[in-house]
Write a protein that holds these residues in place. Structure first.
Motif, PDB file in Angstrom:
ATOM      1  N   ARG A  77       0.816  -1.218   0.000  1.00 42.80           N
ATOM      2  CA  ARG A  77       0.000   0.000   0.000  1.00 42.80           C
ATOM      3  C   ARG A  77       0.852   1.270   0.000  1.00 42.80           C
ATOM      4  NH1 ARG A  77      -3.183  -2.030   4.508  1.00 42.80           N
ATOM      5  NH2 ARG A  77      -2.611  -0.141   5.640  1.00 42.80           N
ATOM      6  N   VAL A  78       2.144   1.159   0.255  1.00 48.16           N
ATOM      7  CA  VAL A  78       3.009   2.337   0.231  1.00 48.16           C
ATOM      8  C   VAL A  78       3.077   2.864  -1.202  1.00 48.16           C
ATOM      9  CG1 VAL A  78       5.346   3.212   0.614  1.00 48.16           C
ATOM     10  CG2 VAL A  78       4.377   1.515   2.179  1.00 48.16           C
ATOM     11  N   PRO A  79       2.794   4.139  -1.441  1.00 48.76           N
ATOM     12  CA  PRO A  79       2.829   4.678  -2.811  1.00 48.76           C
ATOM     13  C   PRO A  79       4.196   4.493  -3.458  1.00 48.76           C
ATOM     14  CG  PRO A  79       1.758   6.231  -1.318  1.00 48.76           C
ATOM     15  CD  PRO A  79       2.353   5.153  -0.461  1.00 48.76           C
ATOM     16  N   ALA A  80       4.199   4.248  -4.755  1.00 51.64           N
ATOM     17  CA  ALA A  80       5.442   3.969  -5.468  1.00 51.64           C
ATOM     18  C   ALA A  80       6.426   5.124  -5.394  1.00 51.64           C
ATOM     19  CB  ALA A  80       5.138   3.637  -6.924  1.00 51.64           C
ATOM     20  N   ASP A  81       5.922   6.382  -5.430  1.00 55.06           N
ATOM     21  CA  ASP A  81       6.860   7.506  -5.407  1.00 55.06           C
ATOM     22  C   ASP A  81       7.605   7.562  -4.081  1.00 55.06           C
ATOM     23  OD1 ASP A  81       4.542   8.243  -4.028  1.00 55.06           O
ATOM     24  OD2 ASP A  81       4.671  10.348  -4.614  1.00 55.06           O
ATOM     25  N   ALA A  82       6.903   7.309  -2.981  1.00 59.29           N
ATOM     26  CA  ALA A  82       7.569   7.291  -1.675  1.00 59.29           C
ATOM     27  C   ALA A  82       8.525   6.112  -1.573  1.00 59.29           C
ATOM     28  CB  ALA A  82       6.542   7.225  -0.556  1.00 59.29           C
ATOM     29  N   ALA A  83       8.109   4.964  -2.088  1.00 55.46           N
ATOM     30  CA  ALA A  83       8.926   3.745  -1.988  1.00 55.46           C
ATOM     31  C   ALA A  83      10.221   3.849  -2.765  1.00 55.46           C
ATOM     32  CB  ALA A  83       8.124   2.546  -2.489  1.00 55.46           C
ATOM     33  N   THR A  84      10.239   4.642  -3.828  1.00 54.46           N
ATOM     34  CA  THR A  84      11.428   4.708  -4.683  1.00 54.46           C
ATOM     35  C   THR A  84      12.215   5.999  -4.537  1.00 54.46           C
ATOM     36  OG1 THR A  84      10.071   5.591  -6.504  1.00 54.46           O
ATOM     37  CG2 THR A  84      10.414   3.200  -6.419  1.00 54.46           C
TER      38      THR A  84
END
Length: 427
Positions: free
Chosen positions: A380-387
């Motif tokens: 559920r963590v947004p991709a932009d935050a994750a990367t």
């Protein structure tokens, strides 16, 4: 110099359901309402904004964008061209000198300008100038909440700190105004410090900290002193130096402000608990969190406080720090409970903290032997935050390692591997 991607604008578009083409259409319509002529943007124009190739749109376009979004351009990650950057390119954010005017030089300029004999009468600097800076500080806080830790946030906050100091030499002012300008400079510098901490650029953070502390001392503002020393404690905690973290946080907790306003005492105790989590002292953690809760219940909810205290006011920060402490202790059930409460209290626009606490929730669930639930949570963590956010990316790497170690070859591991591969393909 390579362009710095505008991840703040990207995050806003994702949150509000805009593609590059649909945002271009909306801005074009707003330009038409403002000027009588429809704008000429297309999807490639918006992609240039997101890529950082355009850092400050033209006036009419910028005004139209602000009309569409309801936010000032700086709160969407754009940087005005009006001032030269006081910090080098983001590829080297750690350099201590940062090629900016030194604090001593700024103070000397202020003294020279206000005391030189025969000089022309300077303009009067007043509280309206301070209030203008305070509005821009609120914008920095909003950007940080959206997607903190980015070099562009650090750079913009540092530039605004220099702008506050420039006003010291721009004209005459009362002592109250001068103290307020120093407090504004310290506030902006502390935000630059926090962005560097959040992005794990610790050498840059320490350089900002030294300037912020000097400005705060000249301002006499207890709230900003608390913020700087409390940030220092967090910095040392993230660096794995609990003794230094406790010492810095003790400076914050012993300020007179914490006795006048229990909400500051609450934050000091809660951050102390998060640091104690590193030491493994569960009894001390529970005692510190108990003190934080007691102070929170005594605090006057209607008292005026700085914008950066909003998360403390509604209890979200207390739950977040309790989550951090119990996760460090390996008390996973308690950590999960605080994670759910923090996520319930955090407003949607505080995307950075929601991403961090979602990653922590996944770690807590995995620690309780629930790999499928933990994997679903982590996804559920947004991709932009994750990367793109250093802390979130680090937490998710740790999660992936722990998942593969605990249930190798499982369907949860397969799902997680597939999910993270999709991040790399879209990054």
């Amino acid at each position: 110099m390579d362009a710095i991607r505008n991840t703040v604008l990207e995050a806003w578009m994702t949150e509000h359901g805009y593609s590059s083409n649909s945002l271009a259409d909306a801005v074009n319509s707003a330009v038409g309402q403002l000027t009588g002529r429809i704008g000429g943007l297309d999807g490639s124009s918006i992609r240039a904004w997101k890529a950082g190739r355009v850092t400050w749109p033209k006036s009419a376009t910028r005004t139209a964008l602000e009309t569409v979004t309801g936010l000032p351009a700086v709160a969407l990650g754009f940087v005005p061209r009006s001032r030269p950057s006081p910090i080098p390119a983001s590829s080297q954010p750690e350099e201590p000198d940062m090629k900016r005017r030194t604090l001593v030089g700024g103070i000397a300029a202020a003294i020279t300008a206000t005391s030189a004999p025969g000089a022309a009468s300077p303009r009067r600097i007043g509280m309206s100038d301070v209030n203008r800076l305070n509005k821009r500080f609120a914008e920095i806080i909003a950007i940080d909440h959206l997607h903190g830790g980015q070099p562009r946030v650090e750079k913009r906050a540092a530039a605004l700190a220099d702008e506050a100091l420039d006003l010291q030499s721009a004209g005459s002012a009362t002592q109250r105004v001068r103290s307020s300008l120093y407090a504004s400079g310290a506030a902006f510098r502390s935000s630059a410090m926090w962005a560097a901490i959040d992005g794990r650029r610790y050498e840059a953070a320490k350089a900002h900290m030294r300037e912020a502390q000097a400005l705060a001392e000249m301002s006499g503002d207890q709230a900003i002193k608390f913020r700087i020393w409390s940030h220092a404690g967090t910095m040392y905690r993230h660096m794995g130096r609990p003794a230094d973290a406790i010492a810095a946080n003790d400076v914050a907790r012993n300020l007179h402000l914490t006795r006048r306003d229990p909400l500051f005492a609450c934050l000091g105790h809660a951050r102390h608990a998060a640091t104690l989590g590193i030491t493994g002292d569960a009894t001390a953690v529970k005692h510190a969190l108990g003190c934080a809760q007691e102070a929170f219940e005594r605090a006057d909810p209607d008292l005026a406080r700085p914008a950066w205290m909003a998360g403390v006011r509604n209890g979200a920060e207390l739950e977040t720090l309790a989550l951090s402490a119990y996760l460090r202790l390996g008390i996973y059930e308690q950590a999960e409970s605080h994670a759910h409460r923090s996520l319930a209290l955090l407003p949607p626009q505080i995307r950075r903290d929601r991403a961090i606490n979602t990653a922590r929730l996944a770690q807590a669930q995995l620690g309780q032997g629930a790999p499928d639930a933990a994997t679903a949570t982590a996804m559920r963590v947004p991709a932009d935050a994750a990367t793109q956010h250093a802390r979130v990316a680090g937490m998710l790497r740790e999660f992936g390692t722990a998942l593969r170690t605990s249930v190798p070859g499982s369907s949860a591991v397969g799902a997680w591997n597939e999910h993270t591969t999709s991040w790399r393909m879209t990054a």
